[in-house]
Design an enzyme around this catalytic site. Structure first.
Site, PDB file in Angstrom:
ATOM      1  N   ARG A   1      29.225  43.105  52.679  1.00 35.75           N
ATOM      2  CA  ARG A   1      28.293  44.298  53.717  1.00 35.75           C
ATOM      3  C   ARG A   1      27.282  44.040  54.323  1.00 35.75           C
ATOM      4  O   ARG A   1      26.637  44.767  55.316  1.00 35.75           O
ATOM      5  CB  ARG A   1      28.654  45.205  52.566  1.00 35.75           C
ATOM      6  CG  ARG A   1      29.895  46.156  52.974  1.00 35.75           C
ATOM      7  CD  ARG A   1      30.433  47.281  51.816  1.00 35.75           C
ATOM      8  NE  ARG A   1      30.275  47.304  50.940  1.00 35.75           N
ATOM      9  CZ  ARG A   1      30.169  47.463  50.048  1.00 35.75           C
ATOM     10  NH1 ARG A   1      30.117  48.682  49.669  1.00 35.75           N
ATOM     11  NH2 ARG A   1      30.435  46.697  48.074  1.00 35.75           N
TER      12      ARG A   1
ATOM     13  N   GLN B   1      31.605  30.316  39.643  1.00 36.47           N
ATOM     14  CA  GLN B   1      32.633  30.413  39.502  1.00 36.47           C
ATOM     15  C   GLN B   1      33.382  29.951  41.315  1.00 36.47           C
ATOM     16  O   GLN B   1      32.979  30.371  42.108  1.00 36.47           O
ATOM     17  CB  GLN B   1      32.211  31.988  39.428  1.00 36.47           C
ATOM     18  CG  GLN B   1      33.737  32.335  39.057  1.00 36.47           C
ATOM     19  CD  GLN B   1      33.876  34.173  40.244  1.00 36.47           C
ATOM     20  OE1 GLN B   1      32.709  34.330  40.084  1.00 36.47           O
ATOM     21  NE2 GLN B   1      34.349  34.863  39.763  1.00 36.47           N
TER      22      GLN B   1
HETATM   23  C1  UD1 Z   1      31.026  46.462  39.728  1.00 36.28           C
HETATM   24  C2  UD1 Z   1      32.143  46.985  38.383  1.00 36.28           C
HETATM   25  C3  UD1 Z   1      31.670  48.356  38.831  1.00 36.28           C
HETATM   26  C4  UD1 Z   1      30.527  49.366  38.199  1.00 36.28           C
HETATM   27  C5  UD1 Z   1      29.699  48.575  40.093  1.00 36.28           C
HETATM   28  C6  UD1 Z   1      28.486  48.441  39.811  1.00 36.28           C
HETATM   29  C7  UD1 Z   1      33.777  45.578  37.538  1.00 36.28           C
HETATM   30  C8  UD1 Z   1      35.407  44.880  38.426  1.00 36.28           C
HETATM   31  N1  UD1 Z   1      33.384  46.782  38.596  1.00 36.28           N
HETATM   32  O1  UD1 Z   1      31.984  46.900  40.972  1.00 36.28           O
HETATM   33  O2  UD1 Z   1      32.421  49.034  37.863  1.00 36.28           O
HETATM   34  O3  UD1 Z   1      30.221  50.571  39.143  1.00 36.28           O
HETATM   35  O4  UD1 Z   1      29.900  46.969  39.552  1.00 36.28           O
HETATM   36  O5  UD1 Z   1      27.668  48.364  40.626  1.00 36.28           O
HETATM   37  O6  UD1 Z   1      33.453  44.949  36.924  1.00 36.28           O
HETATM   38  N2  UD1 Z   1      30.751  38.808  41.149  1.00 36.28           N
HETATM   39  C9  UD1 Z   1      31.017  37.755  40.667  1.00 36.28           C
HETATM   40  N3  UD1 Z   1      31.922  37.183  40.343  1.00 36.28           N
HETATM   41  C10 UD1 Z   1      33.437  38.033  41.577  1.00 36.28           C
HETATM   42  C11 UD1 Z   1      33.026  38.628  41.488  1.00 36.28           C
HETATM   43  C12 UD1 Z   1      31.941  39.586  41.542  1.00 36.28           C
HETATM   44  O7  UD1 Z   1      30.277  37.210  40.489  1.00 36.28           O
HETATM   45  O8  UD1 Z   1      34.139  36.819  41.054  1.00 36.28           O
HETATM   46  C13 UD1 Z   1      29.270  39.377  40.948  1.00 36.28           C
HETATM   47  C14 UD1 Z   1      28.618  39.846  42.233  1.00 36.28           C
HETATM   48  O9  UD1 Z   1      27.970  39.327  43.107  1.00 36.28           O
HETATM   49  C15 UD1 Z   1      27.700  41.307  42.530  1.00 36.28           C
HETATM   50  C16 UD1 Z   1      28.609  41.805  40.271  1.00 36.28           C
HETATM   51  O10 UD1 Z   1      29.341  40.893  40.129  1.00 36.28           O
HETATM   52  O11 UD1 Z   1      26.314  40.659  41.348  1.00 36.28           O
HETATM   53  C17 UD1 Z   1      29.670  42.868  41.062  1.00 36.28           C
HETATM   54  O12 UD1 Z   1      30.649  42.764  42.201  1.00 36.28           O
HETATM   55  P1  UD1 Z   1      31.000  43.301  43.000  1.00 36.28           P
HETATM   56  O13 UD1 Z   1      31.995  42.972  43.539  1.00 36.28           O
HETATM   57  O14 UD1 Z   1      29.782  43.895  43.364  1.00 36.28           O
HETATM   58  O15 UD1 Z   1      31.412  45.137  42.022  1.00 36.28           O
HETATM   59  P2  UD1 Z   1      31.733  45.911  41.864  1.00 36.28           P
HETATM   60  O16 UD1 Z   1      33.374  46.644  43.148  1.00 36.28           O
HETATM   61  O17 UD1 Z   1      30.441  47.115  43.044  1.00 36.28           O
END
Ligand code: UD1
Ligand code: CA
Length: 460
Positions: free
Chosen positions: A15, A71
Site C-alpha cells: 500500500r 525470511q
Molecule cells: C498483524 C497481526 C494482527 C495485528 C496487526 C497490528 C498477525 C497474523 N496479525 O497483522 O493481529 O492486529 O499486525 O498491526 O500477526 N511480516 C514479516 N513476515 C511475514 C509477514 C509479516 O516479517 O511473512 C512483518 C511485516 O513486515 C510487519 C509485521 O510483520 O512489520 C506485521 O505484518 P503485517 O502483514 O503488517 O500484519 P497485519 O496484517 O497488519
C-alpha cells in the site's frame, strides 16, 4: 531488563506504492525500522534481531550494526519468527516481538510489557488497544471470565466477532523458551494461508499455559504505517512529541507546527526557533540561538548565541555569536569561529573563517583558511577548482579582500595585506602589501554627452 527483541520487517508494504521497502521509508530523516530498533535498545533489550525479506539488501544497509535474518519466502508473522530461531538460540527469558512498521512505540511501553511478563510468569503478554474503527486488525477474543483466549485475524472473524473493538497491536513479549518449544505447531489453515504468530495465544491456552495482556490507551503509539497517509500521520505525531519535549525544556517555537526536529538533535535553553526551521541529523544547538525563519540545519554544531536567518547549513560548525544569512549556504567542512559572519547569498565549503572575520555579501569561499578579523568584500570568489584538482586559498589575520576579488588558488594572502577591488589574484600577496591586478582606467571626455545628444536628434 535483559530481554531480547525480534523486529518483524520482511513485509512488502504494497500500500506504500513504492519501490522502496516499507520500513526503509524515512520519518524526520530516519528510516522507520530504525525507530523500532532504537526503542527496543532504549527499553534495555541487549540483543536485537531484525527479520528482513522484501528489499532485504536495502533494509539491511540501513541496519549495519544490527543482526538481520532473512525470511524467504514470506509465509506470515509466525513463519518470520521461525526464521529467527537460530539467531536467537540461547535466549532465555523475555523475547519482545515488534513490527518494523510501528515507529511510534515508546521504550517505556516495551519495558512495561516485559515487566508484566516477568512479574506474572506468563508464556506471552500481548499489547492491546481499543479502536473506534478496528477494520483490518486482529481482534482480542476473551473468555466469559474476561481472560485473553485468542487473537482472531480480521479475515477470519465470525460475523458475531466483527463488533469487537479491542485489537492486537502486533507487539508482544514471549517467554523465549516456551515460544520456540511450541512454534513449529503453528499451521496455515486460515483465510490468508499464512503461519500467524497470533495463533500462539490460543495454542498456549490449549496447553494450559498462562497468557496475559497489557493495554495502551494511546492508539497513536501503536499506529502501524501501511500507506503514505499513515507515514505522514506518524511524522506528525513524532513532530508533536519531540517539539513538546523541547518546549518544556526551554526552547521557544513561534509555531511548533512549522518546526521539524529529528529525534537525535539536542538544543540548549532560550533558543528561539522561527517557522519553517528544520533541524536534522546529529545537529546540536547551544543556548541563546535564534534560528529561522526558513532555515535548515543538518549534522552541524551550532554554538551559543548564533543567529541563522533563512539559510541552509550542512555538516558545519558555527562558533559562538556567529551570524549566518540571510540566504547563506554553509556546506560540509565549514567552520565559522566565534563572531564570524557568513552574510547574504554567501556559499562556503570546507573552509575555516577565523574569529570576527566577515564575508558579508555574495561570495563563494571553498577550500580556504581565513584568519581572524579578515574582511572579504562583496562578490569575492575563491577559484579553487582548475577542472582537475581542488586548491587552497590561505588568508592571514587582518587582511582586507577588496570587492570582486578572484582568488586563483593555490594562493596565499599575507597577514594584514589588501587586494584591490576587481583583481584576479593568482600570485601570493606578501604580508602588509597591496595586491592589485587591474587594467588602467581610461576616461573619454564628453563621450556620454555626445551619445545622448545624438540619440535625441535621431528621435526628432
Ligand atoms: C498483524 C497481526 C494482527 C495485528 C496487526 C497490528 C498477525 C497474523 N496479525 O497483522 O493481529 O492486529 O499486525 O498491526 O500477526 N511480516 C514479516 N513476515 C511475514 C509477514 C509479516 O516479517 O511473512 C512483518 C511485516 O513486515 C510487519 C509485521 O510483520 O512489520 C506485521 O505484518 P503485517 O502483514 O503488517 O500484519 P497485519 O496484517 O497488519
Ligand atoms: Ca501491519
Amino acid at each position: 531488563m535483559g530481554a531480547a527483541a525480534l523486529i518483524l520487517a520482511a513485509g512488502e508494504g504494497t500500500r506504500m506504492k513504492s519501490s522502496l521497502p516499507k520500513v526503509a521509508h524515512r520519518i524526520l530523516g530516519i528510516p522507520m525500522v530504525r525507530y523500532v530498533v532504537d526503542a527496543a535498545r532504549a527499553a534495555g533489550c541487549e540483543q536485537v534481531v531484525v527479520v528482513t525479506g522484501h528489499g532485504a539488501d536495502a533494509v539491511e544497509a540501513l541496519l549495519e550494526d544490527e543482526t538481520c535474518v532473512r525470511q524467504e519466502p514470506r509465509l506470515g508473522t509466525g513463519h518470520a519468527v521461525m526464521c529467527a530461531e537460530s539467531a536467537l538460540s540461547g535466549v532465555t527469558g523475555s523475547l519482545v516481538v515488534l513490527s518494523g512498521d510501528s515507529p511510534l512505540l515508546r521504550a517505556s511501553t516495551i519495558k512495561r510489557l516485559a515487566e508484566a511478563r516477568e512479574s506474572s510468569g506468563a508464556a506471552a503478554v500481548v499489547l492491546t488497544t481499543t479502536l473506534d474503527d478496528p477494520t483490518g486488525y486482529g481482534r482480542i477474543v476473551r473468555s466469559s471470565a474476561g481472560e485473553l483466549a485468542a487473537i482472531v485475524e480480521h479475515k477470519d472473524l465470525d460475523p458475531a466477532q466483527l463488533g469487537i473493538t479491542e485489537v492486537n497491536t502486533g507487539t508482544y513479549c514471549f517467554d523465549a523458551a516456551v515460544l520456540f518449544e511450541h512454534l513449529r505447531r503453528l499451521d496455515n489453515g486460515n483465510a490468508q494461508g499464512e503461519y500467524y504468530l497470533t495463533d500462539m495465544i490460543s495454542l498456549f491456552r490449549s496447553e494450559g499455559l498462562s497468557v496475559a495482556d497489557v493495554s495502551t490507551d494511546d492508539p497513536l503509539e501503536t499506529l502501524g504505517v501501511n500507506s503514505r497517509v499513515q507515514l505522514a500521520e506518524a511524522a506528525k505525531v513524532l513532530q508533536r512529541r519531540i517539539n513538546r519535549d523541547h518546549m518544556l525544556a526551554g526552547v521557544t517555537m513561534t509555531d511548533p507546527d512549522l518546526v521539524w526536529i529529528a529525534p537525535s538533535v539536542t538544543i540548549g535553553r532560550d533558543v528561539i526557533l522561527e517557522p519553517m526551521t528544520m533541524l536534522m541529523g546529529t545537529t546540536t544547538v547551544a543556548d541563546d540561538c535564534v534560528l529561522g525563519p526558513d532555515t535548515r540545519v543538518t549534522d552541524s554544531a551550532i554554538f551559543a548565541g548564533v543567529t541563522i536567518d533563512a539559510s541552509v547549513v550542512v555538516g558545519a560548525t558555527v562558533g559562538e555569536a556567529a551570524h549566518v544569512g540571510p540566504r547563506a549556504y554553509l556546506r560540509p567542512g565549514t567552520v565559522l569561529e566565534a563572531r564570524a559572519k557568513a552574510g547574504t547569498c554567501v556559499e562556503i565549503k570546507n573552509s575555516v573563517l577565523g574569529e570576527g572575520s566577515k564575508v558579508p555579501h555574495l561570495s563563494y569561499i571553498g577550500d580556504a583558511t581565513i584568519g581572524n578579523d579578515v574582511n572579504v568584500g562583496a562578490g569575492t570568489i575563491t577559484c579553487n577548482y582548475d577542472g582537475t584538482s581542488k586548491h587552497r586559498t590561505v588568508i592571514g589575520d587582518g587582511a582586507f579582500i577588496g570587492s570582486d576579488t578572484m582568488l586563483v588558488a593555490p594562493v596565499t594572502i599575507g597577514e594584514g595585506a589588501t587586494t584591490g577591488a576587481g583583481s584576479a589574484i593568482a600570485k601570493d600577496v606578501p604580508a602588509g602589501a597591496l595586491g592589485i591586478e587591474r587594467c588602467e582606467q581610461r576616461n573619454v571626455d564628453g563621450w556620454s554627452t555626445r551619445k545622448r545628444s545624438a540619440r535625441s536628434s535621431d528621435e526628432q
